[in-house]
Each structure stands twice: as structure tokens, then as C-alpha cells.
Write a protein that holds these residues in place. Structure first.
Motif, PDB file in Angstrom:
ATOM      1  N   LEU A 150     -13.899 -19.692   1.434  1.00 16.41           N
ATOM      2  CA  LEU A 150     -12.879 -18.783   1.935  1.00 16.41           C
ATOM      3  C   LEU A 150     -11.479 -19.258   1.594  1.00 16.41           C
ATOM      4  N   GLY A 151     -10.655 -18.309   1.221  1.00 16.63           N
ATOM      5  CA  GLY A 151      -9.231 -18.545   1.041  1.00 16.63           C
ATOM      6  C   GLY A 151      -8.461 -17.788   2.118  1.00 16.63           C
ATOM      7  N   LYS A 152      -7.176 -17.756   1.985  1.00 13.25           N
ATOM      8  CA  LYS A 152      -6.365 -17.049   2.978  1.00 13.25           C
ATOM      9  C   LYS A 152      -6.559 -15.539   2.910  1.00 13.25           C
ATOM     10  N   ASN A 170      -3.649 -24.321  -3.718  1.00 17.92           N
ATOM     11  CA  ASN A 170      -3.349 -23.065  -4.403  1.00 17.92           C
ATOM     12  C   ASN A 170      -4.180 -22.962  -5.672  1.00 17.92           C
ATOM     13  N   ILE A 171      -4.886 -21.844  -5.842  1.00 18.57           N
ATOM     14  CA  ILE A 171      -5.725 -21.622  -7.012  1.00 18.57           C
ATOM     15  C   ILE A 171      -4.952 -20.759  -8.002  1.00 18.57           C
ATOM     16  N   VAL A 178      -4.057 -16.980  -7.524  1.00 15.45           N
ATOM     17  CA  VAL A 178      -5.113 -16.052  -7.131  1.00 15.45           C
ATOM     18  C   VAL A 178      -5.284 -16.048  -5.615  1.00 15.45           C
ATOM     19  N   ASP A 179      -5.345 -17.204  -5.037  1.00 14.07           N
ATOM     20  CA  ASP A 179      -5.531 -17.356  -3.589  1.00 14.07           C
ATOM     21  C   ASP A 179      -5.251 -18.807  -3.230  1.00 14.07           C
ATOM     22  N   THR A 180      -5.260 -19.099  -1.953  1.00 22.27           N
ATOM     23  CA  THR A 180      -5.073 -20.464  -1.463  1.00 22.27           C
ATOM     24  C   THR A 180      -6.262 -20.838  -0.603  1.00 22.27           C
ATOM     25  N   LEU A 181      -6.864 -21.968  -0.889  1.00 27.10           N
ATOM     26  CA  LEU A 181      -8.010 -22.427  -0.103  1.00 27.10           C
ATOM     27  C   LEU A 181      -7.642 -22.511   1.378  1.00 27.10           C
ATOM     28  N   ARG A 182      -8.542 -22.014   2.209  1.00 23.10           N
ATOM     29  CA  ARG A 182      -8.331 -22.116   3.656  1.00 23.10           C
ATOM     30  C   ARG A 182      -8.889 -23.462   4.114  1.00 23.10           C
ATOM     31  N   ILE A 183      -7.993 -24.406   4.324  1.00 22.25           N
ATOM     32  CA  ILE A 183      -8.386 -25.761   4.703  1.00 22.25           C
ATOM     33  C   ILE A 183      -8.067 -25.965   6.183  1.00 22.25           C
ATOM     34  N   ALA A 184      -9.085 -26.359   6.935  1.00 18.97           N
ATOM     35  CA  ALA A 184      -8.932 -26.582   8.374  1.00 18.97           C
ATOM     36  C   ALA A 184      -8.884 -28.076   8.651  1.00 18.97           C
ATOM     37  N   THR A 213      -4.370 -33.922   0.738  1.00 17.91           N
ATOM     38  CA  THR A 213      -4.199 -33.341  -0.592  1.00 17.91           C
ATOM     39  C   THR A 213      -5.550 -32.920  -1.147  1.00 17.91           C
ATOM     40  N   VAL A 214      -5.524 -31.881  -1.983  1.00 11.60           N
ATOM     41  CA  VAL A 214      -6.724 -31.421  -2.668  1.00 11.60           C
ATOM     42  C   VAL A 214      -6.666 -31.941  -4.098  1.00 11.60           C
TER      43      VAL A 214
END
Length: 265
Positions: A150-152, A170-171, A178-184, A213-214
Motif C-alpha cells: 500500500l501507498g498513500k 517516494n516511488i 507514482v506514489d509514496t510507500l505507506r510506512i508505519a 530511511t528506505v
């Protein structure tokens, strides 16, 4: 004597539970981003022991003998969310989260994945450290088990071709985000519960701002140390055998008391 049998038997059960946890850790030593578990023991509350039907003693009218503890029990299974070793794979679909290194109990961060509930066809959110992703037939980014990443904006859909992921998740593809990873990131890791398939679920814990960081092209390894697990296994097996011998000795004494001491001649 009967209480002694229960004490030894319960200790054997507790050690068996710890042995199961250790075995599971060793079985997942090569599972990406697996987090090791350990058993935390707790003691039974003290029981006030009294002599039955013997309250007439002038020296001890209360008939209280003292206190007694019935060994220990499994209090909880605690999970260590310490960072595993990062291994470079060069695969653009391999992503890893590098935590902020604030210690063992620091706020661990996870990728968010969606799991379809087969009963009502709704999507439930779970979290994983395993970033070995791939594309499915619909060009959606999914986990190895097919769960949607899932992303935002929701499930992440990519086009065929190269893409990059920056340190904030950010992808970017074809020069556009395209989207940003939803990181919890969770402030309290004790509120997390393992669900299975390398997924965890939140049990009411607060989600904090992502401070790690990713990194793309890396895979996080398990944080299980095989040598430590082997040492723990030997210790648990010796404790189990000791309780087993005590139980057998008490059983033998009880048998002698019933068959010989209490024998009517």
C-alpha cells in the motif's frame, strides 16, 4: 507431594513452550526480516498454606504453615524488533527499511500491506519488514505471498520498466512520482502482534512519524543468532530433564508410600 508433582509438571510445560519458540526461531533463520521471539517467565502468586482441620493448636491456632509457590509459567512471548543485517541484492524490487538505530525498544517501521478478507472481501491492513516485492499480473506491487503493498493512494500500480525509490519512500517512474510507500512507525513495539506469514498487526499502538530511511536493492535478514538459539535450546532441555527426574522421584516416593508404608498387614 502431590503439589510437587504439579510443580514439576508445570515447569516441564513452560520449558516445552520455550523450546517451541526457539525451534521456530531457528526454522526462520533464513526468512527475510524475521524477528526473533523469546519466552518471558512469570511466577505463580504465593499461596498461603494451612493445615487442614487443625486449628486447635495453642501455639499456632491459625494453622498457617507458610507460603508456597507453584513454580513458574509463561508470562508472554516477547518479540525483538532489532534491525537485521542489510544485504545488497541489486534487485530493484527489493526494498528495506533502515530504522533510526535508537536501540532495541526504538520505534520500528514497517511496510503497510493489504490482505483481502475472504469472508467479506474487505481489505485489512497489516505490516511487514520483508520488502522482497514483485509485480503481479495486474502490475501491482505485491509481497511474495501476493499481498498488495500500500501507498498513500492505495495499492501501488507500476508500469513495466525501471523505477526508483528514494529514502523517504517516494516511488518515481519516468521522471514522475507514482506514489509514496505507506510506512508505519510505531512508538511502542509491545503493542504489535505477529499474525503469520511474516506479518504483524497493530493492537492499538500509536503510529509515529517515520524517521528511518528506505533503501532500494537491499534485503533485510533475520535477526536470529543461531549460536544463541542453540545455547538456549541446550539450557531449556537440561531444565526440562531436571524437572522430569524430580517428577519421577516424587512419583516413586508416592508409589512406595501407597504400596508399602500404607499397606495393611
Amino acid at each position: 507431594m502431590i503439589r510437587g508433582l504439579y510443580t514439576s509438571a508445570w515447569s516441564m510445560l513452560a520449558n516445552q513452550k520455550k523450546l517451541d519458540v526457539i525451534t521456530n526461531n531457528m526454522a526462520n533463520v533464513n526468512t527475510s526480516a524475521y524477528k526473533k521471539d523469546t519466552v518471558v517467565y512469570q511466577s505463580f502468586p504465593e499461596i498461603l498454606t494451612r493445615r487442614i482441620n487443625d486449628t486447635q493448636s495453642p501455639t499456632n491456632p491459625s494453622a498457617v504453615v507458610g507460603t508456597m509457590e507453584l513454580s513458574s509459567d509463561v508470562g508472554e512471548v516477547y518479540t525483538y524488533y532489532t534491525q537485521g543485517q542489510m544485504v545488497q541484492t541489486g534487485d530493484r524490487y527489493d526494498l528495506a527499511i533502515k530504522d533510526d538505530n535508537r536501540g532495541e525498544a526504538a520505534s520500528p517501521a514497517f511496510f503497510t500491506v493489504g490482505v483481502i478478507n475472504s469472508q467479506d472481501n474487505t481489505m485489512q491492513e497489516f505490516y511487514t519488514k520483508n520488502g522482497s516485492f514483485c509485480l503481479d499480473a495486474n502490475n501491482q506491487l505485491v509481497t511474495g505471498d501476493g499481498y498488495a503493498v500500500l501507498g498513500k493512494k492505495g495499492p501501488i500500480t507500476l508500469k513495466q520498466g525501471d523505477f526508483t525509490v528514494d529514502s523517504k519512500g517516494n516511488i518515481m517512474q519516468n521522471g514522475a512520482v507514482v506514489d509514496t510507500l505507506r510506512i508505519a512507525q510505531f512508538a511502542d513495539s509491545t503493542q504489535l502482534r505477529k499474525f503469520g506469514n511474516n506479518l504483524v498487526q497493530n493492537n492499538g499502538g500509536e503510529i509515529a512519524d517515520f524517521t528511518g530511511t528506505v533503501i532500494q536493492g537491499y534485503d533485510e535478514q533475520s535477526n536470529v543468532n543461531v549460536i544463541d538459539e542453540m545455547v538456549d535450546m541446550i539450557t531449556v532441555m537440561r531444565a526440562y530433564e531436571a524437572n522430569q527426574k524430580v517428577l519421577q522421584a516424587q512419583d516413586g516416593t508416592l508409589e512406595k508410600a501407597v504400596n508399602e508404608v500404607g499397606l495393611v498387614r
